[in-house]
Design an enzyme around this catalytic site. Structure first.
Site, PDB file in Angstrom:
ATOM      1  N   TYR A 160      57.410 -30.294 -15.914  1.00  0.00           N
ATOM      2  CA  TYR A 160      57.971 -29.413 -16.755  1.00  0.00           C
ATOM      3  C   TYR A 160      58.059 -30.340 -18.018  1.00  0.00           C
ATOM      4  O   TYR A 160      57.722 -29.996 -19.150  1.00  0.00           O
ATOM      5  CB  TYR A 160      59.302 -29.154 -16.309  1.00  0.00           C
ATOM      6  CG  TYR A 160      60.430 -28.594 -17.416  1.00  0.00           C
ATOM      7  CD1 TYR A 160      60.283 -27.391 -17.729  1.00  0.00           C
ATOM      8  CD2 TYR A 160      61.365 -29.482 -17.980  1.00  0.00           C
ATOM      9  CE1 TYR A 160      61.323 -26.781 -18.644  1.00  0.00           C
ATOM     10  CE2 TYR A 160      62.322 -28.858 -18.962  1.00  0.00           C
ATOM     11  CZ  TYR A 160      62.126 -27.621 -19.210  1.00  0.00           C
ATOM     12  OH  TYR A 160      62.843 -26.965 -20.155  1.00  0.00           O
ATOM     13  N   SER A 196      62.100 -29.485 -25.312  1.00  0.00           N
ATOM     14  CA  SER A 196      63.200 -29.904 -24.447  1.00  0.00           C
ATOM     15  C   SER A 196      63.209 -31.587 -24.443  1.00  0.00           C
ATOM     16  O   SER A 196      62.059 -32.179 -24.715  1.00  0.00           O
ATOM     17  CB  SER A 196      62.893 -29.658 -22.884  1.00  0.00           C
ATOM     18  OG  SER A 196      63.984 -30.497 -22.048  1.00  0.00           O
TER      19      SER A 196
HETATM   20  N1  LIG Z   1      68.863 -24.210 -19.842  1.00  0.00           N
HETATM   21  C1  LIG Z   1      68.760 -25.731 -20.229  1.00  0.00           C
HETATM   22  O1  LIG Z   1      69.432 -26.599 -19.686  1.00  0.00           O
HETATM   23  C2  LIG Z   1      67.627 -26.295 -20.908  1.00  0.00           C
HETATM   24  C3  LIG Z   1      67.414 -27.341 -21.528  1.00  0.00           C
HETATM   25  C4  LIG Z   1      66.230 -27.571 -22.465  1.00  0.00           C
HETATM   26  C5  LIG Z   1      65.450 -26.671 -22.484  1.00  0.00           C
HETATM   27  N2  LIG Z   1      65.463 -25.274 -22.151  1.00  0.00           N
HETATM   28  C6  LIG Z   1      64.537 -24.403 -22.758  1.00  0.00           C
HETATM   29  O2  LIG Z   1      65.358 -23.430 -23.270  1.00  0.00           O
HETATM   30  C7  LIG Z   1      64.626 -22.007 -23.068  1.00  0.00           C
HETATM   31  C8  LIG Z   1      65.244 -21.006 -22.502  1.00  0.00           C
HETATM   32  O3  LIG Z   1      65.684 -21.621 -21.406  1.00  0.00           O
HETATM   33  P1  LIG Z   1      66.882 -20.704 -20.596  1.00  0.00           P
HETATM   34  O4  LIG Z   1      67.723 -21.815 -19.914  1.00  0.00           O
HETATM   35  O5  LIG Z   1      67.712 -19.746 -21.141  1.00  0.00           O
HETATM   36  O6  LIG Z   1      66.103 -20.172 -19.205  1.00  0.00           O
HETATM   37  P2  LIG Z   1      65.773 -18.747 -18.624  1.00  0.00           P
HETATM   38  O7  LIG Z   1      66.760 -17.896 -18.754  1.00  0.00           O
HETATM   39  O8  LIG Z   1      65.138 -19.249 -17.335  1.00  0.00           O
HETATM   40  O9  LIG Z   1      64.549 -18.436 -19.629  1.00  0.00           O
HETATM   41  C9  LIG Z   1      63.137 -18.346 -19.454  1.00  0.00           C
HETATM   42  C10 LIG Z   1      62.604 -17.834 -20.467  1.00  0.00           C
HETATM   43  O10 LIG Z   1      61.165 -17.917 -20.454  1.00  0.00           O
HETATM   44  C11 LIG Z   1      60.657 -16.799 -20.263  1.00  0.00           C
HETATM   45  N3  LIG Z   1      59.153 -16.572 -19.496  1.00  0.00           N
HETATM   46  C12 LIG Z   1      59.008 -17.170 -18.420  1.00  0.00           C
HETATM   47  N4  LIG Z   1      57.763 -17.112 -17.970  1.00  0.00           N
HETATM   48  C13 LIG Z   1      57.269 -16.110 -18.776  1.00  0.00           C
HETATM   49  C14 LIG Z   1      56.051 -15.461 -19.108  1.00  0.00           C
HETATM   50  N5  LIG Z   1      54.948 -15.671 -18.390  1.00  0.00           N
HETATM   51  N6  LIG Z   1      55.681 -14.613 -20.143  1.00  0.00           N
HETATM   52  C15 LIG Z   1      56.831 -14.439 -20.958  1.00  0.00           C
HETATM   53  N7  LIG Z   1      58.000 -15.253 -20.938  1.00  0.00           N
HETATM   54  C16 LIG Z   1      58.341 -15.716 -20.036  1.00  0.00           C
HETATM   55  C17 LIG Z   1      61.543 -15.617 -19.528  1.00  0.00           C
HETATM   56  O11 LIG Z   1      61.161 -14.298 -19.930  1.00  0.00           O
HETATM   57  P3  LIG Z   1      61.647 -13.088 -19.178  1.00  0.00           P
HETATM   58  O12 LIG Z   1      63.014 -12.855 -19.861  1.00  0.00           O
HETATM   59  O13 LIG Z   1      60.299 -12.137 -19.576  1.00  0.00           O
HETATM   60  O14 LIG Z   1      61.747 -13.401 -17.524  1.00  0.00           O
HETATM   61  C18 LIG Z   1      62.801 -16.087 -20.152  1.00  0.00           C
HETATM   62  O15 LIG Z   1      62.971 -15.603 -21.181  1.00  0.00           O
HETATM   63  C19 LIG Z   1      63.236 -22.491 -22.173  1.00  0.00           C
HETATM   64  O16 LIG Z   1      62.240 -22.728 -22.944  1.00  0.00           O
HETATM   65  C20 LIG Z   1      63.886 -23.879 -21.681  1.00  0.00           C
HETATM   66  O17 LIG Z   1      62.953 -24.650 -21.172  1.00  0.00           O
HETATM   67  C21 LIG Z   1      66.705 -25.155 -21.472  1.00  0.00           C
END
Ligand SMILES: NC(=O)c1ccc[n+]([C@@H]2O[C@H](COP(=O)([O-])OP(=O)(O)OC[C@H]3O[C@@H](n4cnc5c(N)ncnc54)[C@H](OP(=O)(O)O)[C@@H]3O)[C@@H](O)[C@H]2O)c1
Ligand SMILES: Cc1cc2nc3c(=O)[nH]c(=O)nc-3n(C[C@H](O)[C@H](O)[C@H](O)COP(=O)(O)OP(=O)(O)OC[C@H]3O[C@@H](n4cnc5c(N)ncnc54)[C@H](O)[C@@H]3O)c2cc1C
Lengths: 246, 415
Positions: free
Chosen positions: A151, A138
């Site tokens: 984070y 990120s």
């Molecule tokens: N949304 C944004 O603005 C943004 C910006 C920058 C970076 N990101 C990054 O993009 C990635 C995806 O984010 P998203 O926005 O799509 O959010 P999200 O839907 O909340 O996804 C989070 C993911 O992490 C997994 N996770 C959390 N704890 C876990 C554990 N203990 N073991 C295995 N899996 C685990 C969840 O798995 P489960 O499906 O099993 O729950 C889910 O697939 C993340 O790395 C986030 O930091 C997001």
């Protein structure tokens, strides 16, 4: 360059993970989808099949659990040609300030667990032609800010880990890609007021990843503007930065 | 599902393409558009199961190249399957194919207590019939199974027929009952002998054997349209009687009678290529008015409406006349056997007084107003137009006694 299947996506039930699965399926890859609750992937697998004729294998894994993590790496009958970690947790920053358990959770999910997982896969994939490891980090890791430094620091660690891994395998077949999405409109950011010109859709993130993978890019900012924003933010002297509210 | 069980009041929202207040609830509006997975498809029978938030545009993108089309489609592809059931939408083939609900085999519905019920012609049939055309008031549709239509090409053989007045337009539509698709575009400003002058478009899916030589080897080629935007709100003033009549004059003169092979996209979705086409009406916006009359009284009723509209000079850009087939199972379903007329008017001070006069004509001729396009009718008008409201209320009483599922529309109409 070609995409080597199967493509393992860890965190496949996230919004970004789903979009990545669709993008790779469209490109003809076969998939292995991993999530903590495999039932949440069943309908996704059907959709990938009926839309793109893509085969998807489903595996259940909580990568915070060392035994499960090792099983994921060790038990794979076919070593994946591509591994993508989408795992991440924004958490609640202010709670993390006073709860070491909450802070630790954020650090584990964003840094420790995905780094150990990708490190272990790298060892297995080192000699595989065309292999690629992709970590979703990120822009929050580019500089710590009071709004989300728990984070952010974990993502900074993950970014540094990926950078080191890339350096270690720099002259081998294995490629390492770091992805910095900027803002993305997902479950993680639901309810936040994000400026639309800085916010990518999960599909945009997925397209940028596939494109960067094909071109063997090292670090990709999904929306180019974020590269410049972070350049400026990083250039602000600490003395000024510490009293800023951004 | 837990959300449904634990909230006091809610309504589902698809793509938000209904014109009025049907998909709005002040407390909670459940967004369905993200749920759009394909769960089953049988390429022998065309049976498709998908989540209710799936957009028509998405279905077309996936299935047209494989030789399948929607059995019924409304005039825009930016609607969800759930919204198509809730409004029991009709298309240019209603006289033959009926409304969308006819092609639905089953769906899973989350009702007010959070329970999920499978509804089909042989299972929870009361709920099935109440949900088709039920405007989201019976529960939240989660998954839908329906039959797609086999096509051999993605082209339409269109025939254009001019009608110099309303009587002719009716005659042409009556004669076109054997065509798969038929619809008339009416010049709402024409007066006197030319009242109701129209162009009628009929259409057939082009068979592979009829493909022109240059396309013989590529029966499926149409790309999704590229978006053209109306770049700014037209100043409210531009759309006066003269500009509408100028537009209509050009429009009607430029439609050459005869046969033409056209892409399915512009044939079915002419407005989709101009995103935000509604801005043509300027900032104040516009209202839609769509009615249907029993077949016997249709000519007289529609002539009366067009005379009123033409006298007021409020000009409707898009005025569409269509002959519908018989009414099917949906309790609150709009289409019934007879003629339907759809008009849209820019909002002006006199628009609403004109609409009240139109209401009277509708009421006098046993007409019915389309809920999906309404934002203003009163409860009495609704009850007179929809004779099965009492049956609907019974089903609702059984599955949602506290009336949790409600919208601004249902509050307005006392449903
Ligand atoms: N949304 C944004 O603005 C943004 C910006 C920058 C970076 N990101 C990054 O993009 C990635 C995806 O984010 P998203 O926005 O799509 O959010 P999200 O839907 O909340 O996804 C989070 C993911 O992490 C997994 N996770 C959390 N704890 C876990 C554990 N203990 N073991 C295995 N899996 C685990 C969840 O798995 P489960 O499906 O099993 O729950 C889910 O697939 C993340 O790395 C986030 O930091 C997001
Ligand atoms: C340009 C244009 C052309 C049109 N042409 C036609 C036409 O030719 N024929 C025709 O019949 N209609 C036509 N319509 C109307 C349109 O088809 C309907 O309003 C349709 O219901 C819109 O679907 P939506 O997904 O946008 O639903 P919304 O507008 O979001 O909701 C409409 C209703 O459906 C309910 N609903 C939506 N999803 C669900 C769900 N999952 N479960 C339960 N209830 C749900 C809502 O509660 C609401 O009552 C047209 C509309 C436009 C803008």
């Amino acid at each position: 360059m070609t995409i080597v299947s199967p493509v393992l996506i860890v965190g496949a039930a996230s919004d970004i993970g789903r979009a990545i699965a669709a993008e790779y399926a469209k490109a003809g890859a076969s998939l292995i989808l991993a999530a903590r609750d495999v039932r949440r992937l069943e309908d996704d697998a059907k959709d990938l099949y009926y839309r793109y004729k893509a085969e998807a294998q489903l595996v259940e894994c909580d990568i915070l659990d060392a035994a499960q993590r090792e099983a994921l790496v060790g038990n794979m009958t076919e070593v994946p040609g591509t591994v993508i970690s989408v795992v991440g947790l924004l958490g609640d920053e202010t709670i993390a300030w006073s709860s070491p358990a909450a802070a630790n959770q954020i650090m584990q999910v964003n840094y420790v667990a995905p780094s150990l997982l990708l490190g272990a896969f790298a060892n297995r994939m080192a000699k595989m032609p065309g292999a690629c490891i992709i970590g979703i980090s990120s822009v929050a890791g580019d500089r710590g800010r009071k709004k989300n430094y728990t984070y952010g620091s974990a993502k900074a660690g993950f970014t540094a880990f990926l950078s080191g891994l890339r350096n270690r395998f720099g002259s081998s077949e294995l490629h390492v890609l770091t992805v910095k999405p900027g803002f993305a409109a997902t479950r993680m950011t639901q309810g936040m007021a994000l400026p639309s010109f800085l916010t990518a859709s999960p599909e945009q993130v997925a397209r940028a990843i596939l494109e960067a993978h094909r071109r063997r890019k090292n670090v990709v900012y999904v929306l180019g503007v974020w590269r410049w924003i972070m350049l400026i933010i990083r250039a602000i002297p600490e003395q000024t930065f510490k009293s800023m509210d951004i | 599902m837990e959300t449904i069980a634990s909230t006091k009041s809610l309504i589902a929202r698809g793509a938000g393409r209904s014109y009025g207040d049907a998909a709005l609830n002040a407390q909670m509006t459940l967004l369905m558009a993200g749920s759009s997975r394909i769960l089953f498809f049988d390429d022998q029978t065309g049976r498709l199961t998908c989540e209710a938030g799936m957009l028509l545009a998405d279905i077309l993108k996936v299935f047209v190249p494989r030789g399948w089309f929607l059995p019924v489609t409304p005039g825009t592809q930016y609607v969800t399957v759930g919204g198509m059931i809730a409004s029991d939408v009709h298309g240019k083939n209603h006289h033959g194919a009926g409304s969308f609900g006819v092609h639905v085999e089953s769906f899973d519905l989350a009702v007010s207590n959070g329970q999920m019920l499978r509804c089909a012609a042989g299972e929870n049939v009361d709920l099935f019939n109440a949900t088709i055309g039920g405007m989201g008031l019976t529960g939240v549709i989660l998954r839908v199974t329906f039959r797609m239509l086999r096509i051999e090409t993605d082209l339409i053989l269109q025939e254009t027929i001019r009608a110099s007045n309303l009587g002719e337009a009716f005659d042409v539509l009556e004669r076109s009952l054997s065509s798969t698709y038929s619809v008339a575009w009416i010049d709402s400003l024409a007066k006197g002998d030319r009242l109701g002058r129209a162009v009628v478009f009929t259409g057939e899916h082009l068979a592979a054997a009829e493909l022109p030589k240059e396309r013989a080897s590529t029966p499926f080629k149409s790309s999704q349209h590229s978006e053209r935007k109306v770049p700014f709100d037209f100043p409210g003033i531009t759309l006066n009687r003269f500009s509408v009549s100028a537009f209509n004059a050009v429009y009607f003169a430029s439609r050459k009678p005869g046969r033409l092979i056209v892409d399915y996209q512009p044939y079915f979705y002419p407005l989709d290529s101009i995103s935000q086409w509604n801005r043509i009406y300027g900032r104040a916006g516009f209202v839609q008015y769509q009615v249907v009359f029993p077949r016997e009284g249709s000519r007289e009723a529609i002539a009366a409406i067009l005379r009123r509209v033409s006298d007021y000079g409020v000009g409707s850009f898009l005025s569409v006349l269509k002959l519908c087939g018989r009414q099917r199972n949906g309790l609150l379903s709009f289409p019934r056997e007879g003629y339907t007329l759809a008009l849209d008017f820019p909002i002006r001070a006199r628009t609403f007084s004109m609409l009240l006069e139109l209401d009277r004509i509708v009421d006098d001729h046993d007409g019915r107003i389309y809920l999906a396009k309404d934002a203003r009718m009163g409860a009495r008008m609704f009850e007179r137009g929809y004779p099965r409201t009492a049956e609907f209320a019974l089903v609702r009483q059984q599955f949602d006694p506290s009336r949790k599922m409600r919208s601004v529309l249902s509050d307005r109409l006392g449903i």
